[in-house]
Enzyme design. Structure first.
Site, mmCIF file in Angstrom:
data_model
loop_
_atom_site.group_PDB
_atom_site.id
_atom_site.type_symbol
_atom_site.label_atom_id
_atom_site.label_comp_id
_atom_site.label_asym_id
_atom_site.label_seq_id
_atom_site.Cartn_x
_atom_site.Cartn_y
_atom_site.Cartn_z
ATOM 1 N NE ARG A 160 -1.346 -0.512 11.387
ATOM 2 C CZ ARG A 160 -0.533 -0.286 10.432
ATOM 3 N NH1 ARG A 160 -0.783 1.248 9.897
ATOM 4 N NH2 ARG A 160 0.371 -0.917 10.122
ATOM 5 C CE LYS A 193 -1.237 -0.630 4.891
ATOM 6 N NZ LYS A 193 -0.198 -1.658 5.347
ATOM 7 N NE ARG A 238 8.814 -3.213 4.117
ATOM 8 C CZ ARG A 238 7.629 -3.112 4.576
ATOM 9 N NH1 ARG A 238 6.627 -2.948 3.501
ATOM 10 N NH2 ARG A 238 7.444 -3.038 5.613
ATOM 11 N NE ARG A 278 4.978 -4.221 10.828
ATOM 12 C CZ ARG A 278 5.761 -3.946 9.692
ATOM 13 N NH1 ARG A 278 6.794 -4.425 9.894
ATOM 14 N NH2 ARG A 278 5.369 -3.296 8.844
#
Ligand code: AMP
Length: 216
Positions: free
Chosen positions: A88, A13, A127, A172
């Protein structure tokens, strides 16, 4: 145009929000980026959030809602914004509705990124980004053209997020399932929910988003 990009960590996203920001002249509002900036600056919010983020848990709603309210106020008046990583929780979703109502703004679409969760761990743990300009890379999927040199700015230092370690990613994902995924029916009931295939190539996902937003 006001849109929410919703999906588990590593679903892409943030990457897509950056692209939409350029194409549509929208402001990207990423609560994760805001919190990382707060941690780096050593502000009160940052000090409160640091350990929670490192544990892969969610920062309390009151902190997040106050932080985003300020930014929505500042972003109002342009072409609109993309919410990346917010809301969230159900409390955040309801607070957002109230904020938009007070400022006479309308939420256009909530776009869910459908992903294969086994693949997310590989995506996240690989990442890294340029320490100077922030452009994102990946060990396997998007290496710089020249090893060790940023394509965009020539920088030679790179960094990895503290919470991108495999152990934290599991926490997470758990937070996503327990606290974030349950807000999907709320948006479904409002008739605003749409989905893209987050496992498609980056350009394809952008194409899917643009065709969804074309009608907005
Ligand atoms: P992100 O960059 O969106 O993956 O966010 C990184 C971390 O910041 C999350 O794992 C949470 O600890 C925290 N965070 C970001 N956005 C929110 C939010 N809307 N509510 C609670 N915590 C958040």
């Amino acid at each position: 145009m006001i849109i929410i990009l919703l999906g588990p960590p590593g679903c892409g996203k943030g990457t897509q929000a950056e692209r939409l920001q350029e194409s549509y002249g929208l402001v990207q509002l990423s609560t994760g980026d805001m919190l990382r900036a707060a941690v780096a600056s050593g502000s009160d919010v940052g000090n409160k959030a640091k350990a929670i983020m490192e544990a892969g848990e969610l920062v309390p709603d009151d902190v997040i809602i106050a932080m985003i309210a300020e930014r929505i106020g500042a972003a109002n008046g342009g072409n609109g914004f993309i919410l990346d990583g917010f809301p969230r929780t159900q409390a955040q979703a309801e607070a957002l509705d109230r904020m938009l109502e007070e400022t006479d703004l309308k939420l256009d679409r909530v776009i869910r990124f459908e992903v294969d969760e086994d693949a997310l761990i590989e995506r996240i743990t690989g990442r890294f980004s340029c320490a100077s300009c922030g452009v994102g890379y990946h060990d396997k999927f998007k290496r710089p053209r020249e090893d060790g040199v940023c394509d965009a700015c020539g920088g030679r230092e790179f960094s990895r997020r503290d919470d991108d370690k495999a152990e934290t990613v599991a926490a997470r994902l758990k937070a996503y399932h327990e606290q974030t995924a349950p807000i999907l029916p709320y948006y479904q009931a409002q008739g605003r929910l749409a989905a893209v295939d987050g496992m498609a190539a980056i350009d394809d996902v952008t194409g899917q988003l643009k065709s969804l937003l074309g009608g907005v």
